[in-house]
Design a protein around this motif. Structure first.
Motif, PDB file in Angstrom:
ATOM      1  N   GLU A   1      28.639  29.072  22.957  1.00  0.00           N
ATOM      2  CA  GLU A   1      28.524  29.343  24.358  1.00  0.00           C
ATOM      3  C   GLU A   1      28.652  27.855  24.992  1.00  0.00           C
ATOM      4  O   GLU A   1      29.507  27.904  25.987  1.00  0.00           O
ATOM      5  CB  GLU A   1      26.923  29.343  24.481  1.00  0.00           C
ATOM      6  CG  GLU A   1      26.738  29.658  25.922  1.00  0.00           C
ATOM      7  CD  GLU A   1      24.949  29.951  25.979  1.00  0.00           C
ATOM      8  OE1 GLU A   1      24.332  29.371  26.661  1.00  0.00           O
ATOM      9  OE2 GLU A   1      24.544  30.797  25.195  1.00  0.00           O
ATOM     10  N   HIS A   2      28.506  26.553  24.290  1.00  0.00           N
ATOM     11  CA  HIS A   2      29.105  25.575  25.087  1.00  0.00           C
ATOM     12  C   HIS A   2      30.388  25.515  25.050  1.00  0.00           C
ATOM     13  O   HIS A   2      30.977  24.774  26.271  1.00  0.00           O
ATOM     14  CB  HIS A   2      28.416  24.337  24.510  1.00  0.00           C
ATOM     15  CG  HIS A   2      28.852  23.921  23.076  1.00  0.00           C
ATOM     16  ND1 HIS A   2      28.581  24.354  21.958  1.00  0.00           N
ATOM     17  CD2 HIS A   2      29.775  22.708  22.679  1.00  0.00           C
ATOM     18  CE1 HIS A   2      29.331  23.786  20.943  1.00  0.00           C
ATOM     19  NE2 HIS A   2      30.054  22.934  21.519  1.00  0.00           N
TER      20      HIS A   2
ATOM     21  N   GLU B   1      32.511  27.958  25.390  1.00  0.00           N
ATOM     22  CA  GLU B   1      33.018  29.008  26.399  1.00  0.00           C
ATOM     23  C   GLU B   1      32.771  28.281  27.818  1.00  0.00           C
ATOM     24  O   GLU B   1      33.777  28.447  28.636  1.00  0.00           O
ATOM     25  CB  GLU B   1      32.339  30.340  26.589  1.00  0.00           C
ATOM     26  CG  GLU B   1      32.804  30.940  24.959  1.00  0.00           C
ATOM     27  CD  GLU B   1      31.979  32.190  24.682  1.00  0.00           C
ATOM     28  OE1 GLU B   1      31.183  32.476  25.431  1.00  0.00           O
ATOM     29  OE2 GLU B   1      32.541  32.937  23.588  1.00  0.00           O
ATOM     30  N   ARG B   2      31.501  27.660  28.021  1.00  0.00           N
ATOM     31  CA  ARG B   2      31.310  26.918  29.397  1.00  0.00           C
ATOM     32  C   ARG B   2      32.001  25.846  29.691  1.00  0.00           C
ATOM     33  O   ARG B   2      32.528  25.795  30.795  1.00  0.00           O
ATOM     34  CB  ARG B   2      29.635  26.447  29.279  1.00  0.00           C
ATOM     35  CG  ARG B   2      29.402  25.964  30.442  1.00  0.00           C
ATOM     36  CD  ARG B   2      29.254  27.120  31.566  1.00  0.00           C
ATOM     37  NE  ARG B   2      28.940  26.391  32.856  1.00  0.00           N
ATOM     38  CZ  ARG B   2      28.840  27.070  34.050  1.00  0.00           C
ATOM     39  NH1 ARG B   2      29.387  28.060  34.105  1.00  0.00           N
ATOM     40  NH2 ARG B   2      28.531  26.342  35.031  1.00  0.00           N
TER      41      ARG B   2
ATOM     42  N   THR C   1      35.384  27.326  31.090  1.00  0.00           N
ATOM     43  CA  THR C   1      35.259  27.937  32.350  1.00  0.00           C
ATOM     44  C   THR C   1      35.081  26.672  33.286  1.00  0.00           C
ATOM     45  O   THR C   1      36.151  26.876  34.305  1.00  0.00           O
ATOM     46  CB  THR C   1      33.903  28.583  32.436  1.00  0.00           C
ATOM     47  OG1 THR C   1      33.896  29.798  31.784  1.00  0.00           O
ATOM     48  CG2 THR C   1      33.684  28.970  34.059  1.00  0.00           C
ATOM     49  N   VAL C   2      34.650  25.752  33.020  1.00  0.00           N
ATOM     50  CA  VAL C   2      34.648  24.288  33.841  1.00  0.00           C
ATOM     51  C   VAL C   2      36.064  23.694  33.825  1.00  0.00           C
ATOM     52  O   VAL C   2      36.356  23.513  35.258  1.00  0.00           O
ATOM     53  CB  VAL C   2      33.447  23.573  33.743  1.00  0.00           C
ATOM     54  CG1 VAL C   2      33.408  22.414  34.352  1.00  0.00           C
ATOM     55  CG2 VAL C   2      32.099  24.275  33.608  1.00  0.00           C
TER      56      VAL C   2
ATOM     57  N   LEU D   1      31.749  26.881  41.041  1.00  0.00           N
ATOM     58  CA  LEU D   1      30.850  27.153  40.358  1.00  0.00           C
ATOM     59  C   LEU D   1      29.424  27.377  41.021  1.00  0.00           C
ATOM     60  O   LEU D   1      28.518  27.843  40.604  1.00  0.00           O
ATOM     61  CB  LEU D   1      30.356  25.728  39.501  1.00  0.00           C
ATOM     62  CG  LEU D   1      31.619  25.310  38.556  1.00  0.00           C
ATOM     63  CD1 LEU D   1      31.103  24.164  37.722  1.00  0.00           C
ATOM     64  CD2 LEU D   1      32.013  26.574  37.506  1.00  0.00           C
TER      65      LEU D   1
ATOM     66  N   GLU E   1      28.408  18.729  34.384  1.00  0.00           N
ATOM     67  CA  GLU E   1      29.314  19.562  33.450  1.00  0.00           C
ATOM     68  C   GLU E   1      30.855  19.336  34.223  1.00  0.00           C
ATOM     69  O   GLU E   1      31.839  19.202  33.487  1.00  0.00           O
ATOM     70  CB  GLU E   1      29.103  20.982  33.720  1.00  0.00           C
ATOM     71  CG  GLU E   1      28.039  21.531  32.770  1.00  0.00           C
ATOM     72  CD  GLU E   1      27.639  23.166  32.884  1.00  0.00           C
ATOM     73  OE1 GLU E   1      28.318  23.883  33.988  1.00  0.00           O
ATOM     74  OE2 GLU E   1      26.869  23.858  32.135  1.00  0.00           O
TER      75      GLU E   1
END
Length: 111
Positions: A4-5, A7-8, A11-12, A37, A61
């Motif tokens: 998950e981190h 993937e995040r 995205t960022v 965001l 982030e």
């Protein structure tokens, strides 16, 4: 499968590169709202910027992704003291084009 981190981060970081691409070759300062965001705009009250905890998390982030992109050569920081100072590099342009072909690199990036 990516965690998950990761993937995040993807995205960022991709949003940062896309925002820099849209301003290229001008310098730009990525913020959580300028890279899509959030719609939240921090406000200044009595000389202090006020924003939500969520905006603060998104800001962290964004800064972490931007620092990684700078350290790895995808973004250049011109280190202006006033105003925007980040510009996507040829390496960043080529990487973004591979991630999303809707963001083509200029011909010069391939030289």
């Amino acid at each position: 499968m990516a965690s998950e981190h990761i993937e995040r981060f993807d995205t960022v970081a991709t949003n940062v590169l896309k925002a820099l691409h849209s301003k290229f070759p001008a310098a730009f300062h990525p913020t959580p709202n300028s890279i899509g965001l959030t719609d939240e705009e921090p406000v200044t009250v009595n000389g202090r910027r006020e924003f939500s905890e969520e905006y603060d998390r998104l800001s962290t982030e964004t800064k972490q992704a931007l620092n990684f992109l700078i350290e790895e050569g995808f973004v250049h920081d011109r280190q202006y003291r006033i105003g925007p100072s980040h510009v996507i590099t040829a390496k960043g342009l080529k990487a973004l084009e591979r991630i999303d072909p809707a963001f083509p690199a200029p011909a010069l990036a391939d030289m």
